[in-house]
Design a protein around this motif. Structure first.
Motif, PDB file in Angstrom:
ATOM      1  N   GLN A   1      30.821  72.646  15.202  1.00  0.00           N
ATOM      2  CA  GLN A   1      31.765  72.235  16.235  1.00  0.00           C
ATOM      3  C   GLN A   1      31.714  70.726  16.449  1.00  0.00           C
ATOM      4  OE1 GLN A   1      30.635  74.659  19.557  1.00  0.00           O
ATOM      5  NE2 GLN A   1      31.865  76.401  18.912  1.00  0.00           N
ATOM      6  N   LEU A   2      30.530  70.151  16.412  1.00  0.00           N
ATOM      7  CA  LEU A   2      30.396  68.704  16.569  1.00  0.00           C
ATOM      8  C   LEU A   2      31.037  67.966  15.400  1.00  0.00           C
ATOM      9  CD1 LEU A   2      29.188  66.482  18.337  1.00  0.00           C
ATOM     10  CD2 LEU A   2      27.109  66.649  16.980  1.00  0.00           C
ATOM     11  N   ALA A   3      30.850  68.484  14.196  1.00  0.00           N
ATOM     12  CA  ALA A   3      31.471  67.856  13.024  1.00  0.00           C
ATOM     13  C   ALA A   3      32.994  67.901  13.135  1.00  0.00           C
ATOM     14  CB  ALA A   3      31.005  68.556  11.750  1.00  0.00           C
ATOM     15  N   MET A   4      33.536  69.021  13.600  1.00  0.00           N
ATOM     16  CA  MET A   4      34.987  69.130  13.782  1.00  0.00           C
ATOM     17  C   MET A   4      35.465  68.201  14.891  1.00  0.00           C
ATOM     18  SD  MET A   4      36.407  71.111  11.647  1.00  0.00           S
ATOM     19  CE  MET A   4      35.280  70.611  10.383  1.00  0.00           C
ATOM     20  N   LEU A   5      34.703  68.147  15.982  1.00  0.00           N
ATOM     21  CA  LEU A   5      35.089  67.323  17.121  1.00  0.00           C
ATOM     22  C   LEU A   5      35.135  65.843  16.740  1.00  0.00           C
ATOM     23  CD1 LEU A   5      35.652  67.322  20.212  1.00  0.00           C
ATOM     24  CD2 LEU A   5      33.213  66.934  20.517  1.00  0.00           C
ATOM     25  N   LEU A   6      34.184  65.398  15.941  1.00  0.00           N
ATOM     26  CA  LEU A   6      34.141  63.998  15.548  1.00  0.00           C
ATOM     27  C   LEU A   6      34.911  63.727  14.264  1.00  0.00           C
ATOM     28  CD1 LEU A   6      30.390  63.248  16.307  1.00  0.00           C
ATOM     29  CD2 LEU A   6      32.371  62.734  17.726  1.00  0.00           C
ATOM     30  N   GLY A   7      34.997  64.711  13.387  1.00  0.00           N
ATOM     31  CA  GLY A   7      35.606  64.506  12.073  1.00  0.00           C
ATOM     32  C   GLY A   7      37.107  64.424  12.082  1.00  0.00           C
ATOM     33  N   ILE A   8      37.753  65.238  12.876  1.00  0.00           N
ATOM     34  CA  ILE A   8      39.222  65.252  12.881  1.00  0.00           C
ATOM     35  C   ILE A   8      39.800  63.949  13.426  1.00  0.00           C
ATOM     36  CG2 ILE A   8      41.257  66.397  13.873  1.00  0.00           C
ATOM     37  CD1 ILE A   8      39.731  69.045  13.491  1.00  0.00           C
ATOM     38  N   PRO A   9      39.318  63.422  14.560  1.00  0.00           N
ATOM     39  CA  PRO A   9      39.842  62.114  15.001  1.00  0.00           C
ATOM     40  C   PRO A   9      39.533  60.992  14.003  1.00  0.00           C
ATOM     41  CG  PRO A   9      38.736  63.204  16.810  1.00  0.00           C
ATOM     42  CD  PRO A   9      38.465  64.015  15.580  1.00  0.00           C
ATOM     43  N   PHE A  10      38.373  61.049  13.345  1.00  0.00           N
ATOM     44  CA  PHE A  10      38.032  60.039  12.344  1.00  0.00           C
ATOM     45  C   PHE A  10      38.981  60.133  11.157  1.00  0.00           C
ATOM     46  CE2 PHE A  10      35.623  58.671   8.583  1.00  0.00           C
ATOM     47  CZ  PHE A  10      35.451  57.333   8.915  1.00  0.00           C
ATOM     48  N   LEU A  11      39.305  61.339  10.729  1.00  0.00           N
ATOM     49  CA  LEU A  11      40.245  61.525   9.625  1.00  0.00           C
ATOM     50  C   LEU A  11      41.616  60.973   9.990  1.00  0.00           C
ATOM     51  CD1 LEU A  11      40.889  62.735   6.844  1.00  0.00           C
ATOM     52  CD2 LEU A  11      41.438  64.859   8.040  1.00  0.00           C
ATOM     53  N   ILE A  12      42.072  61.228  11.196  1.00  0.00           N
ATOM     54  CA  ILE A  12      43.369  60.695  11.642  1.00  0.00           C
ATOM     55  C   ILE A  12      43.318  59.171  11.683  1.00  0.00           C
ATOM     56  CG2 ILE A  12      44.946  60.571  13.617  1.00  0.00           C
ATOM     57  CD1 ILE A  12      44.201  63.528  14.156  1.00  0.00           C
ATOM     58  N   TYR A  13      42.212  58.612  12.158  1.00  0.00           N
ATOM     59  CA  TYR A  13      42.059  57.146  12.192  1.00  0.00           C
ATOM     60  C   TYR A  13      42.133  56.551  10.790  1.00  0.00           C
ATOM     61  CZ  TYR A  13      39.645  52.680  12.270  1.00  0.00           C
ATOM     62  OH  TYR A  13      39.317  51.374  12.064  1.00  0.00           O
ATOM     63  N   VAL A  14      41.428  57.158   9.857  1.00  0.00           N
ATOM     64  CA  VAL A  14      41.411  56.632   8.487  1.00  0.00           C
ATOM     65  C   VAL A  14      42.794  56.729   7.871  1.00  0.00           C
ATOM     66  CG1 VAL A  14      40.522  57.065   6.161  1.00  0.00           C
ATOM     67  CG2 VAL A  14      38.961  57.045   8.101  1.00  0.00           C
ATOM     68  N   LEU A  15      43.469  57.849   8.065  1.00  0.00           N
ATOM     69  CA  LEU A  15      44.793  58.004   7.475  1.00  0.00           C
ATOM     70  C   LEU A  15      45.814  57.052   8.093  1.00  0.00           C
ATOM     71  CD1 LEU A  15      44.979  61.887   7.091  1.00  0.00           C
ATOM     72  CD2 LEU A  15      44.661  60.177   5.292  1.00  0.00           C
ATOM     73  N   THR A  16      45.724  56.795   9.385  1.00  0.00           N
ATOM     74  CA  THR A  16      46.670  55.863  10.002  1.00  0.00           C
ATOM     75  C   THR A  16      46.313  54.420   9.659  1.00  0.00           C
ATOM     76  OG1 THR A  16      45.384  55.904  12.061  1.00  0.00           O
ATOM     77  CG2 THR A  16      47.287  57.366  11.909  1.00  0.00           C
ATOM     78  N   SER A  17      45.053  54.116   9.463  1.00  0.00           N
ATOM     79  CA  SER A  17      44.643  52.742   9.136  1.00  0.00           C
ATOM     80  C   SER A  17      45.124  52.316   7.758  1.00  0.00           C
ATOM     81  CB  SER A  17      43.125  52.607   9.185  1.00  0.00           C
ATOM     82  OG  SER A  17      42.654  52.791  10.492  1.00  0.00           O
ATOM     83  N   PHE A  18      45.137  53.235   6.824  1.00  0.00           N
ATOM     84  CA  PHE A  18      45.528  52.888   5.470  1.00  0.00           C
ATOM     85  C   PHE A  18      46.992  53.231   5.182  1.00  0.00           C
ATOM     86  CE2 PHE A  18      40.894  53.305   5.187  1.00  0.00           C
ATOM     87  CZ  PHE A  18      40.606  52.037   4.699  1.00  0.00           C
ATOM     88  N   GLY A  19      47.740  53.574   6.209  1.00  0.00           N
ATOM     89  CA  GLY A  19      49.187  53.741   6.071  1.00  0.00           C
ATOM     90  C   GLY A  19      49.636  55.043   5.450  1.00  0.00           C
ATOM     91  N   LYS A  20      48.795  56.039   5.403  1.00  0.00           N
ATOM     92  CA  LYS A  20      49.192  57.311   4.825  1.00  0.00           C
ATOM     93  C   LYS A  20      50.004  58.153   5.808  1.00  0.00           C
ATOM     94  CE  LYS A  20      46.970  56.525   1.016  1.00  0.00           C
ATOM     95  NZ  LYS A  20      47.661  56.179  -0.198  1.00  0.00           N
ATOM     96  N   LEU A  21      49.765  57.950   7.095  1.00  0.00           N
ATOM     97  CA  LEU A  21      50.543  58.631   8.125  1.00  0.00           C
ATOM     98  C   LEU A  21      51.350  57.598   8.895  1.00  0.00           C
ATOM     99  CD1 LEU A  21      47.931  61.107   9.677  1.00  0.00           C
ATOM    100  CD2 LEU A  21      49.819  61.665   8.154  1.00  0.00           C
ATOM    101  N   PRO A  22      52.515  58.002   9.424  1.00  0.00           N
ATOM    102  CA  PRO A  22      53.342  57.028  10.167  1.00  0.00           C
ATOM    103  C   PRO A  22      52.705  56.595  11.463  1.00  0.00           C
ATOM    104  CG  PRO A  22      54.356  59.212  10.188  1.00  0.00           C
ATOM    105  CD  PRO A  22      53.144  59.286   9.320  1.00  0.00           C
TER     106      PRO A  22
END
Length: 55
Positions: free
Chosen positions: A34-55
């Motif tokens: 649960q902790l990995a999901m709680l921290l991992g999903i926002p980090f994944l969204i951050y990485v994808l938005t930082s490198f321009g993969k998501l709008p």
């Protein structure tokens, strides 16, 4: 308590349906996941938005 007695206690406990040992490890693994999901999903969204993969 001797090591042999501790091992025998753990064997009996693991074979029991209401095992304290298995319940403890289940809760530890469940909390870790649960902790990995709680921290991992926002980090994944951050990485994808930082490198321009998501709008």
């Amino acid at each position: 308590m001797k090591i042999a007695q501790m091992i025998e206690f753990i064997k009996e406990d693991v074979n029991n349906e209401e095992s304290m040992t298995l319940t403890f490890f289940n809760r530890v693994l469940q909390t870790g996941f649960q902790l990995a999901m709680l921290l991992g999903i926002p980090f994944l969204i951050y990485v994808l938005t930082s490198f321009g993969k998501l709008p």
